[in-house]
Design an enzyme around this catalytic site. Structure first.
Site, short mmCIF file in Angstrom:
data_model
loop_
_atom_site.label_atom_id
_atom_site.label_comp_id
_atom_site.label_asym_id
_atom_site.label_seq_id
_atom_site.Cartn_x
_atom_site.Cartn_y
_atom_site.Cartn_z
NE ARG A 10 19.18 -18.61 25.68
CZ ARG A 10 18.50 -19.69 26.00
NH1 ARG A 10 18.93 -20.86 25.65
NH2 ARG A 10 17.39 -19.58 26.69
CG ASP A 148 17.34 -18.21 13.47
OD1 ASP A 148 16.64 -18.17 12.45
OD2 ASP A 148 17.60 -19.27 14.07
CE LYS A 287 14.68 -30.58 14.10
NZ LYS A 287 15.60 -30.03 13.11
CG LEU A 385 23.23 -27.44 9.84
CD1 LEU A 385 23.87 -26.64 10.95
CD2 LEU A 385 23.89 -27.10 8.51
CB VAL A 386 21.32 -33.97 11.32
CG1 VAL A 386 21.44 -35.47 11.43
CG2 VAL A 386 21.38 -33.32 12.70
CB ALA A 387 20.70 -34.20 5.94
CG ASP A 506 4.96 11.15 -17.63
OD1 ASP A 506 4.27 10.56 -18.48
OD2 ASP A 506 4.70 11.16 -16.41
CG ASP A 508 -1.79 11.33 -17.14
OD1 ASP A 508 -2.80 11.87 -16.70
OD2 ASP A 508 -1.61 11.05 -18.36
CG ASP A 687 4.74 9.92 -12.60
OD1 ASP A 687 4.73 9.94 -13.85
OD2 ASP A 687 3.82 9.46 -11.91
C1 GDG Z 1 18.33 -24.16 12.72
C2 GDG Z 1 17.28 -24.58 11.70
C3 GDG Z 1 19.13 -25.07 10.09
C4 GDG Z 1 22.37 -31.74 17.70
N1 GDG Z 1 22.34 -32.53 18.78
C5 GDG Z 1 23.59 -32.68 19.21
C6 GDG Z 1 24.42 -31.97 18.36
N2 GDG Z 1 23.65 -31.39 17.44
C7 GDG Z 1 24.12 -30.53 16.35
C8 GDG Z 1 24.06 -31.21 14.99
C9 GDG Z 1 23.88 -30.04 14.06
C10 GDG Z 1 23.07 -29.08 14.91
O1 GDG Z 1 23.24 -29.43 16.25
C11 GDG Z 1 21.59 -29.14 14.57
O2 GDG Z 1 21.41 -28.49 13.38
P1 GDG Z 1 20.06 -28.55 12.55
O3 GDG Z 1 20.28 -27.96 11.24
O4 GDG Z 1 19.63 -29.96 12.45
O5 GDG Z 1 18.95 -27.78 13.42
P2 GDG Z 1 18.80 -26.44 14.37
O6 GDG Z 1 19.93 -26.25 15.28
O7 GDG Z 1 17.45 -26.55 14.94
O8 GDG Z 1 18.86 -25.25 13.42
C12 GDG Z 1 17.85 -25.61 10.75
C13 GDG Z 1 20.10 -24.56 11.14
O9 GDG Z 1 19.47 -23.61 11.99
C14 GDG Z 1 21.29 -23.89 10.50
O10 GDG Z 1 20.91 -22.78 9.74
O11 GDG Z 1 19.73 -26.12 9.38
O12 GDG Z 1 16.91 -25.92 9.75
O13 GDG Z 1 16.13 -25.12 12.36
O14 GDG Z 1 25.10 -29.43 13.78
O15 GDG Z 1 25.24 -31.90 14.79
N3 GDG Z 1 25.75 -31.95 18.53
C15 GDG Z 1 26.26 -32.64 19.55
N4 GDG Z 1 25.49 -33.31 20.43
C16 GDG Z 1 24.16 -33.39 20.29
O16 GDG Z 1 23.48 -34.01 21.10
N5 GDG Z 1 27.57 -32.63 19.72
#
Ligand code: GDG
Length: 742
Positions: A10, A148, A287, A385-387, A506, A508, A687
């Site tokens: 996308r 991806d 999730k 990434l959320v973590a 060599d 064989d 070889d």
């Molecule tokens: C793939 C892999 C890997 C989400 N909802 C909202 C929002 N977000 C943003 C978060 C974060 C991102 O989207 C989500 O990232 P994740 O890592 O959790 O998951 P995927 O997008 O499924 O990603 C994953 C990632 O690629 C990167 O390589 O970590 O494992 O599955 O940044 O903040 N942001 C806003 N509103 C929302 O409602 N503004």
């Protein structure tokens, strides 16, 4: 002109139509924010590219795109090159193969995977459309970076169209273990792996994913690898880990903005200054949302003293709602939320605040800042990434509870790590988080913040691009130099002009073809004639250097005036001398190793054991190729484990696994012989993997030649074993006549 072409399924924009007006709207998501923040940074490394281009699909009809162009509505720091697809094919590609086959399989949900050939075909067709687009816009020197699982077949297609392209690929989701990956039909597996191997560099989030990928490539395509380098045809491909980072500074800056701090204060007030647990995820079965709700319910049940004092802000972001499994999950989650709220709510308190929609970036940051606990418990996640974002936003408090099954877990050691299906463990973690003193919360957060600020998204991108460059340089270095007529002439001249020559061959696979049984490879008349002529010349020292046992070499070649090296150097007979054994270790180790090899003989029909003085070998050249290869991997792994910290060495040869005493290899033997004979001209042909030791030891001081394709340390390579004899004949022809007059 330096250009970077980013390719993802996308585009980072969607088109919104409002009557006759159309508008571009930036979409959210991990990849988008990562690359965009890189593009928008004004540092020298970013500026190494004069032009940046993003290739991807739009979720809108083609005419809307032209309308955007007409309106002049593009003000981005990069150019956009849309790929247009027809709706039905795209649906089979996206909702079908990408998200109903690859996504569940790669996230370890084999039971919900669908296997539809038409969807796979659509996947290949859409990948081919992307390849076509890249071919159209490509200019020599461009760097192409594909992202991806939706585009795994693409690198090979691009490589075919543009053989010299500099091409990287990054997988954002997990690469599963081979036992899961192999569930796919064989031709699909091949297409995906061969597809990926079109890249020069293939990146993953974690060490495990890299290992799973390399193992799958070895099992499915039978290719060789060394550390993280894969030898595929005449190319070398690097695979490595690049744990994606976040734009740390951007999050730090945002949480300090007045509007965000205000919003955070309002949220605390709205939730009655209770403790806040927060989570945000796309609606996805990976999730672990149901397990999370179950754990929260059990927590409220087990620790009733926390009722009224805690609120779970449970945010779910709409996703893939055209796929039936997703619709069903949504129903289940909403049912569970209602059950919990129905069960525990009071007039002025509700335990879960459930939201099902997108939230703004500011609101997201405010929630990160306000939350006391982030409960991030996916069943599988490539990274998550959320973590990382939550950790970045914490100021003076905050505990991260993180699933150990996310890629992020390997970097965020200070989080409370849990198994998401273990309700008791998750409950205990919530309890521990609520009781955690502020100084401990801050200490843990600071440790993680330090790492996140160091390896941020910019570092991630620079690191990937720098390694892509290095992978190219390695390719250049290893590019196979075919022994062409020019090189042959140069070699023949050097041979004729030298007063002292060493020719190491060599046996064989070099002098004789590989045959069913080692005993069937006796030299024919032609070969004996050439060897005899070469060894008769006064300036020549002809050495046959083999892994074979001394008795066989003596029987076949002992009558010639040449030097024989048996068992890779364990035994040697100098020309005119007697056999000497150079290794004097007792061979009681064989009693330990032989039963294992015997087990594999039973498990792999037509494989057999060969015993030599200092070597035990398990040959699988006559077995079913797939079974033989698979068993050889298992045997190699068992032997490697068993021989750690012993004087034994496991060698993965050409259709043979050998165990022998350390310190005996063709490389050191060849070097000793050269030091002894001090030739002006050296030729070395082989070889096998074991011959690589010679090539490495002799370096570029010798004409080293590998038979067959594949990566090698030799200076040259030549097509096939049958080309060796004609080459040796040419040497005989160039031997000065007076060499034979003694
Ligand atoms: C793939 C892999 C890997 C989400 N909802 C909202 C929002 N977000 C943003 C978060 C974060 C991102 O989207 C989500 O990232 P994740 O890592 O959790 O998951 P995927 O997008 O499924 O990603 C994953 C990632 O690629 C990167 O390589 O970590 O494992 O599955 O940044 O903040 N942001 C806003 N509103 C929302 O409602 N503004």
């Amino acid at each position: 002109m330096n250009r970077l072409i980013i390719v993802s399924n996308r585009l980072p924009y969607s088109i919104e139509r409002n009557g006759d007006e159309v508008q571009l709207r930036q979409s959210s998501g991990g990849l988008v924010s990562a690359i965009k923040s890189f593009f928008e940074k004004d540092d020298p490394q970013t500026q190494q590219f004069d032009e940046r281009i993003w290739v991807g699909t739009f979720d809108a009809p083609e005419e809307d795109w032209y309308k955007v162009l007409e309106q002049g509505g593009l003000s981005t720091t990069f150019n956009i090159e849309p790929v247009f697809t027809d709706k039905d094919t795209y649906d089979e590609f996206y909702n079908g193969f990408s998200n109903s086959t690859l996504w569940p399989l790669f996230h370890y949900f084999p039971s919900i995977v669908t296997y539809e050939r038409s969807q796979f075909d659509a996947y290949m067709r859409i990948n081919a459309l992307f390849a076509q687009k890249i071919k159209e816009i490509y200019r020599p020197g461009d760097v192409v970076w594909i992202h991806d699982y939706q585009l795994m077949a693409l690198p090979a297609m691009v490589r075919k169209a543009i053989p010299d392209v500099q091409l990287g690929f990054f997988l954002h989701i997990p690469f599963p273990s081979y036992e899961i990956f192999r569930l796919m039909p064989t031709d699909w597996k091949m297409a995906l792996l061969q597809g990926l191997l079109g890249a020069d560099l293939i990146g993953f989030h974690t060490h495990d994913y890299v290992q799973h990928f390399i193992h799958s490539v070895k099992m499915a395509l039978k290719v060789e690898s060394q550390y993280n380098t894969i030898y595929y045809g005449n190319r070398t491909i690097k695979s490595d880990l690049f744990p994606i980072g976040i734009d740390f500074e951007k999050f730090r800056k945002t949480v300090k903005e007045e509007s965000v701090v205000d919003l955070s204060n309002k949220l605390q007030e709205r939730y009655g200054y209770r403790k806040i647990i927060f989570s945000v995820d796309r609606l996805d079965y990976t999730k672990g949302l149901n397990y999370r709700l179950n754990a929260y319910e059990s927590f409220l049940e087990t620790y009733p003293e926390w009722q009224q004092k805690i609120v779970f802000v449970f945010t779910v972001v709409p996703s893939r709602d055209l796929i039936p499994t997703y619709v069903e999950r949504k129903r289940q989650i909403e049912e569970k939320v209602s059950t919990i709220n129905g069960r525990f709510s009071t007039l002025d308190w509700q335990p879960i605040l459930y939201r099902y929609n997108h939230i703004s970036f500011e609101e997201l940051c405010a929630l990160y800042l306000t939350a006391d606990i982030a409960l991030i418990t996916p069943l599988r996640d490539g990274m998550n990434l959320v973590a990382k974002e939550f950790v970045a936003c914490c100021e003076d408090k905050g505990v991260l509870i993180l699933s150990e099954l996310t890629g992020a877990a390997s970097e965020l050691a200070e989080a409370l790590q849990v198994n998401p299906t273990d309700t008791t463990e998750v409950m205990a973690a919530i309890q521990q988080a609520l009781a955690m003193p502020p100084h401990e919360q801050i200490a843990r957060i600071k440790g993680m913040q330090r790492r996140l600020s160091e390896y941020n998204v910019q570092t991630w991108i620079h690191d990937f691009l720098a390694q892509l460059q290095q992978a190219r340089e390695m390719q250049e270095k290893n590019r196979i130099r075919l022994l062409d007529p020019l090189a042959i002439n140069r070699m023949l001249d050097d041979y004729a002009n030298a007063q002292k020559r060493c020719i190491m061959l060599d046996y064989d696979g070099t002098l004789a073809p590989i045959v069913r049984l080692p005993s069937m490879a006796a030299p024919g008349g032609d070969l004996l004639e050439v060897l005899s002529a070469l060894s008769a010349a006064e300036e020549n020292e002809l050495i046959i250097i083999s892994g074979r046992d001394a008795t066989t070499l003596q029987e076949w070649l002992g009558h010639l005036p040449l030097t024989l090296v048996a068992e890779h150097g364990a035994c040697i007979r100098f020309h005119g001398g007697e056999w000497q054994t150079l290794v004097t270790q007792p061979d009681d180790w064989k009693a330990q190793i032989r039963p294992i090899l015997e087990l594999f003989v039973n498990r792999c029909p037509n494989s057999f054991i060969e015993e030599k003085k200092n070597t035990l070998a398990w040959h699988y050249r006559n077995t079913d190729p797939d079974l033989g290869f698979n068993r050889s991997r298992e045997l190699r792994n068992s032997l490697l484990q068993l021989t750690t910290n012993t004087p034994l060495h496991v060698v993965d040869g050409n259709k043979v696994i050998e165990v022998r005493l350390l310190g005996v290899d063709k490389g050191s033997t060849a070097l000793n012989l050269i030091n002894q004979f001090k030739p002006e001209f050296t030729l070395c042909i082989g070889d096998d993997t074991t011959d690589e030791d010679m090539f490495k030891a002799l370096k570029d001081d010798a004409y080293t030649i590998k038979i067959g394709r594949g990566n090698t340390a030799a200076r040259y390579s030549m097509g096939a074993q049958m080309d060796v004899l004609p080459l040796l004949r040419q040497l005989v022809m160039r031997t000065p006549r007076n060499s034979y007059q003694h």
